[in-house]
Enzyme design. Structure first.
Site, PDB file in Angstrom:
ATOM      1  N   LYS A 103     -13.038  69.052  99.331  1.00  0.00           N
ATOM      2  CA  LYS A 103     -13.710  67.889  99.990  1.00  0.00           C
ATOM      3  C   LYS A 103     -13.792  68.630 101.356  1.00  0.00           C
ATOM      4  O   LYS A 103     -14.877  68.395 101.922  1.00  0.00           O
ATOM      5  CB  LYS A 103     -12.896  66.987  99.956  1.00  0.00           C
ATOM      6  CG  LYS A 103     -13.196  65.700 100.775  1.00  0.00           C
ATOM      7  CD  LYS A 103     -12.116  64.538 100.566  1.00  0.00           C
ATOM      8  CE  LYS A 103     -12.583  63.140 101.446  1.00  0.00           C
ATOM      9  NZ  LYS A 103     -11.537  62.068 101.434  1.00  0.00           N
ATOM     10  N   GLU A 119      -6.246  77.585  98.642  1.00  0.00           N
ATOM     11  CA  GLU A 119      -6.242  78.086  97.309  1.00  0.00           C
ATOM     12  C   GLU A 119      -7.549  78.242  96.825  1.00  0.00           C
ATOM     13  O   GLU A 119      -7.924  79.142  95.938  1.00  0.00           O
ATOM     14  CB  GLU A 119      -5.388  77.101  96.506  1.00  0.00           C
ATOM     15  CG  GLU A 119      -3.872  77.267  96.963  1.00  0.00           C
ATOM     16  CD  GLU A 119      -3.332  76.249  97.847  1.00  0.00           C
ATOM     17  OE1 GLU A 119      -2.067  76.211  97.970  1.00  0.00           O
ATOM     18  OE2 GLU A 119      -4.478  75.694  98.312  1.00  0.00           O
ATOM     19  N   GLY A 151      -8.981  62.419  97.116  1.00  0.00           N
ATOM     20  CA  GLY A 151      -8.704  63.814  96.106  1.00  0.00           C
ATOM     21  C   GLY A 151      -8.028  63.078  94.806  1.00  0.00           C
ATOM     22  O   GLY A 151      -8.831  63.503  93.720  1.00  0.00           O
ATOM     23  N   ARG A 152      -6.968  62.525  94.505  1.00  0.00           N
ATOM     24  CA  ARG A 152      -6.527  62.070  93.420  1.00  0.00           C
ATOM     25  C   ARG A 152      -7.248  60.966  92.808  1.00  0.00           C
ATOM     26  O   ARG A 152      -6.994  60.470  91.734  1.00  0.00           O
ATOM     27  CB  ARG A 152      -4.885  61.698  93.632  1.00  0.00           C
ATOM     28  CG  ARG A 152      -4.736  60.693  94.815  1.00  0.00           C
ATOM     29  CD  ARG A 152      -3.099  60.795  95.197  1.00  0.00           C
ATOM     30  NE  ARG A 152      -2.895  59.968  96.276  1.00  0.00           N
ATOM     31  CZ  ARG A 152      -2.806  60.230  97.645  1.00  0.00           C
ATOM     32  NH1 ARG A 152      -3.536  61.377  98.025  1.00  0.00           N
ATOM     33  NH2 ARG A 152      -2.710  59.547  98.491  1.00  0.00           N
ATOM     34  N   GLU A 158       1.968  61.183  95.019  1.00  0.00           N
ATOM     35  CA  GLU A 158       1.219  61.539  96.107  1.00  0.00           C
ATOM     36  C   GLU A 158       1.064  60.396  96.966  1.00  0.00           C
ATOM     37  O   GLU A 158       1.087  60.312  98.090  1.00  0.00           O
ATOM     38  CB  GLU A 158       0.164  62.439  95.926  1.00  0.00           C
ATOM     39  CG  GLU A 158      -0.514  63.066  97.327  1.00  0.00           C
ATOM     40  CD  GLU A 158      -1.473  64.366  97.081  1.00  0.00           C
ATOM     41  OE1 GLU A 158      -1.046  65.361  96.933  1.00  0.00           O
ATOM     42  OE2 GLU A 158      -2.522  63.879  97.148  1.00  0.00           O
ATOM     43  N   HIS A 172      12.131  66.455  70.302  1.00  0.00           N
ATOM     44  CA  HIS A 172      13.134  67.495  70.305  1.00  0.00           C
ATOM     45  C   HIS A 172      13.561  68.347  71.308  1.00  0.00           C
ATOM     46  O   HIS A 172      14.178  69.273  71.434  1.00  0.00           O
ATOM     47  CB  HIS A 172      12.422  68.742  69.113  1.00  0.00           C
ATOM     48  CG  HIS A 172      12.077  67.792  67.852  1.00  0.00           C
ATOM     49  ND1 HIS A 172      12.657  67.783  66.685  1.00  0.00           N
ATOM     50  CD2 HIS A 172      10.663  67.272  67.497  1.00  0.00           C
ATOM     51  CE1 HIS A 172      12.275  67.192  65.664  1.00  0.00           C
ATOM     52  NE2 HIS A 172      10.918  66.834  66.179  1.00  0.00           N
ATOM     53  N   LYS A 221       0.910  72.970 104.279  1.00  0.00           N
ATOM     54  CA  LYS A 221      -0.374  73.749 104.480  1.00  0.00           C
ATOM     55  C   LYS A 221      -0.164  74.394 105.778  1.00  0.00           C
ATOM     56  O   LYS A 221      -0.606  75.677 105.857  1.00  0.00           O
ATOM     57  CB  LYS A 221      -1.619  72.966 104.537  1.00  0.00           C
ATOM     58  CG  LYS A 221      -2.090  72.537 103.007  1.00  0.00           C
ATOM     59  CD  LYS A 221      -3.054  71.488 103.179  1.00  0.00           C
ATOM     60  CE  LYS A 221      -3.705  70.806 101.720  1.00  0.00           C
ATOM     61  NZ  LYS A 221      -4.872  70.154 102.126  1.00  0.00           N
TER      62      LYS A 221
END
Length: 554
Positions: A211, A217, A272-273, A358, A389, A517
């Protein structure tokens, strides 16, 4: 300035009533409740848009539901829903709306933000996506050697990765022939190395999803991809055939080398999410085709309408949100297990971790006042049968109360013998065992019937006791289709929002992420030997930096 609930919810009459009610529920038994009311499932389940929600295996009575409804009313949930859908700036700390739902609205609707109708622009971008997908699927978008694109690599992280990856993998049965989608998120060089072994530069299209076009990253991976493209023989003057961007920062994307015609916008009112419905979802459309992508949007929009209009006791997101409040704030539950019984939904929990944690990992209300009650839970889990399991043991016999959501489809796209019947049976039996448990008397009788001695029975029986009375929801999909999946994801989005309104928090900012960040840049300067770092680092961080510098050879 639009304001949502700024009230300390714990001071409200409904909150006090729920505290009293919880004390009265200490001896409540779900097993007894089912025995006394054979209609409990019919009473506490509902269907909508290809989904069935069974919430009958919860610690609830009609009084519980009434009190939870009172809490929603006293915290202004209904008004908050209207504010969100109408585009008011409900993201208080950043003073902007949260309009991911607008991305699902049909053409012809109208929604003004700052005096401008945003629906036409949304559909203009959707049309651009449609045209790009058509070109790639029809072999008309070609690489620098004139070969058709066969691989698409989405470079992004967080919401620019988790949502698109979830949907693309969940809808793999709908994947189009001839185009493979890959996802690159981790800054660890090993991920790019492994990916580069699977693709050819001349037939690969990179989609850089950021964005701000400043996410560390994503930019480092994008730079690596560009360098790799050139190293493989890619032509600088044909870079536009291999790199496109989804960003609100067109200038930065162009400075990177991406043609302006290859930049797809995403707006600041899309978090973003919550962004997979936007051009961030381009990898989804490239994977499953534009018609199926539009079905995904349609399923989400249908859930949006249900959320806005359905009365409390028939409203899926509202019920799930309030049950989460019930357990987190009144029963002391600190986590929520998400257990999909479907291989294609294996990354659903990861997406919900970001969506929920978040959004609701907050400690102050919208007005800046400190919370004096628990907010968002830890979201965890994974594919159901595998978990049986492993960590399901803790759900059944551990000392923690952990509500669980079971998610399972009726139809498998890959039926093999009776595998799917066993899968479905496992899902139902786990929720049944959580609710029913096993008493000491039942464990004793079981061992006696197996021929154990009296001493052995006495020694072993306590270990076989399962307390039961552990709450769960079961969500059944007719199948994992684009429309049903869209509705399911939107259901959880709205659940998270309702909880934030009740707590009085802002579900649409993430300042904790931003701090990491900033500090990361300072640590990096120290790692590479620069003395320009602006802040003094703590001794622990300094020691770890020194350890790295002494031993790193790179």
């Amino acid at each position: 300035m639009t304001t949502l609930n700024h009230t300390d919810a714990s001071l409200l009459p409904a909150w006090k009533a729920l505290e009293t009610h919880q004390l009265a529920m200490q001896a409540y038994s779900m097993r007894d409740a089912f025995a006394e009311d054979p209609q409990r499932f019919a009473k506490y389940s509902l269907q909508h848009e290809g989904l069935l929600l069974d919430f009958s295996k919860n610690l609830l009575t009609e009084q519980t539901l009434e009190l939870l409804q009172d809490l929603a009313q006293q915290t202004g949930v209904k008004a908050a829903i209207q504010q969100m859908f109408s585009g008011e700036p409900i993201n208080g700390s950043e003073q902007r709306p949260a309009l991911h739902t607008a991305l699902r609205r049909p053409i012809g609707d109208r929604l003004e933000v700052n005096g401008q109708d945003i629906i036409p622009e949304i559909h203009q971008v959707l049309q651009r996506i449609t045209e790009l997908v058509g070109k790639i699927h029809n072999g008309l978008w070609r690489g620098y050697t004139e070969k058709a694109i066969t691989d698409v690599v989405n470079i992004g992280i967080g919401g620019s990765f988790l949502g698109p990856q979830l949907v693309s993998e969940a809808l793999l049965p709908y994947a189009q022939q001839g185009v493979r989608c890959h996802f690159l998120a981790n800054i660890d060089g090993s991920e790019f190395h492994e990916l580069s072994q699977q693709i050819q530069a001349e037939t690969t299209l990179f989609v850089i999803s950021s964005k701000s076009f400043s996410t560390l990253e994503t930019l480092k991976n994008a730079e690596t991809a560009r360098s790799w493209y050139f190293a493989q023989g890619g032509c600088p003057d044909k870079l536009d055939r291999h790199f496109i961007a989804v960003s609100s920062n067109t200038q930065a994307a162009e400075q990177f080398g991406i043609a302006s015609a290859n930049v797809f916008p995403v707006w600041d009112w899309v978090g973003g999410r919550y962004s997979l419905w936007s051009a961030i979802g381009l990898p989804i459309a490239l994977s499953i085709g534009i018609a199926n992508f539009k079905e995904l949007l349609a399923g989400a929009w249908d859930m949006d309408q249900h959320f806005q209009s359905a009365p409390f006791k028939q409203n899926m997101p509202m019920l799930m949100a309030l049950l989460g409040i019930w357990y987190g704030n009144f029963w002391g539950a600190q986590s929520q297990a998400i257990l999909p019984y479907d291989h294609y939904l294996r990354n659903f929990t990861q997406h919900l971790q970001q969506l929920d944690m978040e959004s609701n990992g907050k400690q102050v209300r919208q007005d800046g006042a400190q919370l004096n009650y628990q907010s968002g839970p830890v979201i965890w889990g994974g594919v159901g049968c595998n978990g049986q399991h492993a960590y399901h043991q803790l759900l059944h016999q551990g000392t923690l109360l952990i509500p669980a959501d079971f998610i399972v489809p009726i139809v498998s796209y890959n039926p093999i013998g009776d595998h799917h019947q066993w899968l479905y049976a496992n899902c139902l039996s786990q929720s049944q065992a959580l609710m029913q448990g096993k008493t000491l008397e039942e464990a004793t009788a079981e061992l006696q019937a197996a021929g154990y001695s009296t001493a052995a029975v006495t020694a072993i029986a306590p270990h076989k006791v399962i307390p039961g009375n552990r709450p769960s929801n079961t969500l059944v999909l007719e199948r994992v289709s684009p429309r049903n999946l869209g509705a399911l994801i939107a259901l959880y989005e709205h659940k998270v929002f309702v909880q934030s309104v009740i707590w009085g928090t802002n579900a649409f900012d993430q300042w904790g992420v931003e701090l990491g960040k900033v500090l990361g840049h300072e640590v990096y300067q120290q790692l590479i030997g620069s003395h320009s770092a602006a802040a003094e680092l703590d001794p622990s961080t300094q020691g770890l930096i020194q350890f790295f510098r002494q031993r790193h050879r790179g």
